[in-house]
Each structure stands twice: as structure tokens, then as C-alpha cells.
Design a protein around this motif. Structure first.
Motif, short mmCIF file in Angstrom:
data_model
loop_
_atom_site.label_atom_id
_atom_site.label_comp_id
_atom_site.label_asym_id
_atom_site.label_seq_id
_atom_site.Cartn_x
_atom_site.Cartn_y
_atom_site.Cartn_z
N VAL A 38 45.87 39.02 50.55
CA VAL A 38 46.17 38.36 49.33
C VAL A 38 46.43 36.64 49.54
CG1 VAL A 38 48.13 38.30 47.83
CG2 VAL A 38 47.36 40.49 48.67
N SER A 39 46.90 36.18 50.42
CA SER A 39 47.17 34.93 50.70
C SER A 39 45.80 34.20 50.86
CB SER A 39 47.95 34.80 52.16
OG SER A 39 47.98 33.27 52.48
N MET A 82 43.08 35.16 49.42
CA MET A 82 42.37 35.10 48.23
C MET A 82 43.07 34.08 47.07
SD MET A 82 41.45 39.30 47.61
CE MET A 82 40.38 38.90 45.91
N LEU A 83 44.56 33.80 47.09
CA LEU A 83 45.31 33.29 46.22
C LEU A 83 45.40 31.75 46.84
CD1 LEU A 83 47.83 35.67 44.86
CD2 LEU A 83 45.55 35.16 44.05
N ASN A 133 51.99 32.18 46.70
CA ASN A 133 51.37 32.67 45.79
C ASN A 133 51.25 34.21 46.15
OD1 ASN A 133 51.22 30.55 44.18
ND2 ASN A 133 49.11 30.21 44.31
N ALA A 134 51.11 34.34 47.20
CA ALA A 134 50.74 35.74 47.92
C ALA A 134 52.20 36.55 47.95
CB ALA A 134 50.19 35.59 49.51
N ALA A 173 52.51 37.65 44.44
CA ALA A 173 51.73 38.61 44.01
C ALA A 173 51.87 39.96 44.55
CB ALA A 173 50.20 38.09 44.43
N ARG A 215 43.62 43.73 45.71
CA ARG A 215 42.33 43.00 45.67
C ARG A 215 42.12 42.51 44.14
NH1 ARG A 215 36.98 43.50 44.98
NH2 ARG A 215 35.68 42.17 46.15
N TYR A 265 44.12 42.86 41.61
CA TYR A 265 45.28 42.08 40.75
C TYR A 265 44.88 40.47 41.38
CZ TYR A 265 49.92 40.01 39.94
OH TYR A 265 50.63 39.31 39.32
N CYS A 266 44.35 40.29 42.76
CA CYS A 266 43.77 38.82 43.10
C CYS A 266 42.91 38.36 42.16
CB CYS A 266 43.94 38.69 44.56
SG CYS A 266 45.41 39.19 45.40
N MET A 271 42.73 35.22 39.85
CA MET A 271 41.84 34.08 39.91
C MET A 271 40.93 33.80 38.66
SD MET A 271 40.69 34.50 44.22
CE MET A 271 39.22 35.06 43.69
N SER A 328 40.14 27.15 46.54
CA SER A 328 41.02 28.20 47.37
C SER A 328 40.50 28.10 48.83
CB SER A 328 40.97 29.48 46.73
OG SER A 328 39.57 29.98 46.74
#
Length: 169
Positions: A21-22, A24-25, A30-31, A34, A64, A66-67, A71, A81
Motif C-alpha cells: 500500500v505504501s 502504491m500510494l 497515505n498508506a 488507506a 490493491r 482500493y489503492c 490512484m 509515485s
């Protein structure tokens, strides 16, 4: 699924989701936000999750997706990113410069890979996920994940060889 089962089977995965998550975001703050949102969404669907045959896979896939939705909403491009490759520290200024250059080259190579290959190599080599976790998150068979990783690593190797052998002769 009751509160205790949710905590054991779903919430316990939140720390394990964090690297993906970190990455991706783009940052830890943000992670963290999320993951809280993801856990709240999963809590609301706890009855359906309890019936799911692969709870871990479902949680990874939900995170995944959700991320990806976030995005898309923010219209982030891969340049915006960071891939968060660690640059090794060195006392020698020349070596430090070479590590920074290598970092830039690898980021460029990763961006050029097909999306599935890029996602697999990043989840495996940067985030440290197991093949079964990657397969569940990407809705692929483990064997296919292995093939994608092999192809991605091979392409990175070829591109690095081209970059560093250029001009030699």
C-alpha cells in the motif's frame, strides 16, 4: 465473522499489507490512512468475508483495488509515485553518485516493463511478498507469478547489461 475472528483473520494482515500500500500510494502517511479505510470496508463486509475460501487473498485484492481506485481518482502517474528503491549509503562520494545513477536506471527499466511484470517484481523484490500472496492479490496462479517474475528479472538484467556495456568494445 465476529469481532475476534475478524481481528485474527483480517486485521492481523494490516501490517503485512503496509509495504504494498505504501509503495502504491507513495508514502507512509497515505498508506496508514488507506489501511484504516480498507479495514473499515472489510469490517462492513465481514459476513461475506467469513464465507470466502481465501480470506488472505481477498484482503490483498481488496487493498490493491482500493489503492488503484485512489490512484485513478488522483490521476497519479508512475513518475509521481516513487518506487521507493533504497539507495545504499556510502562514505565515498563517487560510489554514492553511482548508486543514485543505478537507482534512476532501475526505476526507468521498471517503468518500461509490462504492468503485470512490474507489479510482480515490485511485490516480490521490493515488498517481500510470497508467491502465493502475490498470486492472490493479482488473481493469478502461482506458476504464472513465477513466470512473470522470471521474465521481469530477465528484462531488468538485459537492460542493465545494455546500459553498462554500451560504449565498451
Amino acid at each position: 465473522m465476529n469481532k475476534k475472528e475478524f481481528r485474527l483473520k483480517v486485521f492481523s494482515l494490516s501490517e503485512h499489507l503496509f509495504p504494498m500500500v505504501s509503495r502504491m500510494l507513495g508514502n507512509n502517511a497515505n498508506a496508514e490512512d488507506a489501511i484504516q479505510e480498507i479495514m473499515m470496508k472489510l469490517w462492513l463486509k465481514r459476513k461475506q468475508i467469513g464465507l470466502h475460501p481465501n480470506i488472505t487473498g481477498f484482503v490483498f485484492l481488496t487493498a490493491r483495488n482500493y489503492c488503484i481506485d485512489l490512484m485513478r481518482k488522483k490521476r497519479l502517474e508512475i513518475d509521481d509515485s516513487p518506487l521507493q528503491l533504497e539507495i545504499l549509503k556510502s562514505e565515498n562520494g563517487q560510489e554514492q553518485l553511482e548508486w543514485k545513477e543505478l537507482n534512476i536506471i532501475i526505476k526507468k527499466i521498471l517503468k518500461s516493463l509490462p504492468e503485470q511484470q512490474r507489479e510482480v517484481i515490485m511485490m516480490r523484490d521490493l515488498d517481500g511478498y510470497e508467491f502465493i500472496e502475490i498470486a492472490a492479490a493479482l488473481k493469478l496462479k502461482v506458476e504464472h507469478v513465477r513466470v512473470l517474475l522470471s521474465r521481469a528479472r530477465n528484462q531488468v538484467s538485459i537492460e542493465l547489461e545494455k546500459t553498462y556495456s554500451y560504449g565498451r568494445g
